[in-house]
Design a protein around this motif. Structure first.
Motif, short mmCIF file in Angstrom:
data_model
loop_
_atom_site.label_atom_id
_atom_site.label_comp_id
_atom_site.label_asym_id
_atom_site.label_seq_id
_atom_site.Cartn_x
_atom_site.Cartn_y
_atom_site.Cartn_z
N GLN A 224 0.73 -1.20 -0.05
CA GLN A 224 0.17 -0.26 -0.20
C GLN A 224 1.03 1.24 -0.11
OE1 GLN A 224 -1.22 2.75 1.91
NE2 GLN A 224 -2.49 2.11 3.38
N ALA A 225 0.55 2.30 -0.70
CA ALA A 225 1.02 3.57 -0.61
C ALA A 225 -0.22 4.68 -0.56
CB ALA A 225 1.70 3.82 -1.96
N GLY A 226 0.00 5.46 0.45
CA GLY A 226 -1.17 6.53 0.73
C GLY A 226 -1.35 6.80 2.12
N TYR A 227 -2.56 6.74 2.68
CA TYR A 227 -2.74 7.18 3.91
C TYR A 227 -2.23 6.34 4.98
CZ TYR A 227 -5.75 3.06 5.10
OH TYR A 227 -6.42 1.97 5.20
N PHE A 228 -1.69 5.16 4.87
CA PHE A 228 -1.15 4.19 6.02
C PHE A 228 0.53 4.11 5.74
CE2 PHE A 228 -1.65 0.17 8.42
CZ PHE A 228 -1.77 0.76 9.67
N GLY A 229 1.01 4.66 4.61
CA GLY A 229 2.35 4.67 4.43
C GLY A 229 2.73 3.21 3.87
N GLY A 230 3.78 2.73 4.36
CA GLY A 230 4.26 1.50 4.41
C GLY A 230 3.99 0.50 5.55
#
Length: 329
Positions: A225-231
């Motif tokens: 995932q890349a976005g609101y939750f980072g890595g």
């Protein structure tokens, strides 16, 4: 690196969240127990508490995905079945529900999540010993599936959210699948396929966006995932073990979403090329809320490895999905 064992709760006795990535399952996520600076009042939690329970079912012939989503002030669900042989979306269903009535989300990944509305019944539940069941009956689509247990532990990830408070997620590895999909074209046998699930629970920001990728067989799988939750939730399942991955990058032409995607992690442990076979799209604008959703279905080819000292493991046409999602909720 391999991950430490999961704590029973992601909130410590002092009310502070236990941020990190773990192997295993938490018993639940009660954000009322949070202490400052992560604590929020009941009204704020009411509008920012987001939960979803998502299941993917994959065989050589068909790919299905089902989700139940509780947004706090409303709820929704979706389900689709995609024929991989001819690239045909056999069924593509979504329905909004009444707040506090239609959807009931589990408190943990092995609990029971349901959605009930006129003409629609969905249940996702743990049935013991690492096994799970999915039952769905909606217009033009019925699914009865059982899956698990998996050979690898669940991923538990917990972390802060900018503009929100905290978020936690449980992701599974690939699990053996059985059951049946029934629709207007006929019946599809799920035996010999692979299932996976995503249970997520957090206090999120009003505006939330992410790109995501997930694919599994019984020996190998990944979540990115890349976005609101980072890595925080990036992980690789390989030969029964769970490994942390670094931040992920998703490169694709947004004007041509069915063109190839290039995905890699900064730690040099994964590089993949994704070729879409089809996609589910849904855009909503409800004035007070809006979303843009794209989930291509296809195959990943490239390589992965557990550490930079290990040889690269070739990935060839591993079926899964990517996702590009922006929400104002």
């Amino acid at each position: 690196m391999t991950l430490p064992a999961a704590p029973r709760s992601v909130i410590g006795a002092d009310g502070q969240p236990l941020f990190g990535r773990y192997a295993g399952q938490a018993a639940g996520f009660d954000w009322r127990a949070l202490a400052g600076p992560h604590a929020r009042g009941a009204l704020w939690r009411r509008f920012h508490h987001k939960r979803w329970h998502y299941v993917a079912l994959a065989t050589e012939q068909v790919f299905c995905a089902v989700a139940i989503v509780d947004l706090g002030w409303t709820s929704t669900c979706f389900a689709y079945a995609f024929d991989r042989d001819d690239g045909d979306m056999l069924a593509n269903f979504s329905q909004d529900g009444l707040p506090g009535v239609s959807a009931s989300l589990a408190d943990s990944a092995d609990g029971r999540s349901t959605f009930k509305a006129k003409g629609t019944r969905i249940a996702i539940e743990g049935v013991g010993e690492g096994r799970h069941r999915l039952e769905l009956d909606c217009p033009y689509l019925r699914i009865d599936a059982e899956f698990g247990p998996g050979a690898s532990p669940l991923l538990l990830a917990a972390g802060p959210v900018k503009g929100g408070s905290v978020h936690a997620t449980q992701k599974s590895s690939g699990m053996p699948l059985s059951g049946e999909v029934r629709l207007w074209r006929g019946e599809y046998d799920l035996a010999g396929g692979v299932a996976s699930f995503d249970y997520s629970n957090g206090l999120l920001a009003r505006n939330t966006a992410w790109r995501w990728a997930s694919a599994h067989n019984l020996e190998l799988g990944f979540n990115l995932q890349a976005g609101y939750f980072g890595g925080h939730e990036n992980a690789l399942w390989l030969d029964g073990r769970l490994h942390a991955l670094g931040p992920a990058h998703f490169l694709y032409d947004q004007s041509e979403p069915l063109s190839d995607w290039h995905i890699f992690t900064e730690d040099d442990l994964l590089e993949l090329f994704f070729t879409p076979e089809g996609a589910r799209r849904q855009d909503k604008n409800l004035v007070v809320a809006a979303s843009r959703y794209l989930q291509p279905i296809g195959t990943f080819t490239g390589w992965v490895r557990a550490s930079v000292d290990d040889p690269k493991r070739v990935v060839t046409r591993l079926v899964g999905v990517t996702e590009d999602h922006t929400s104002r909720w």
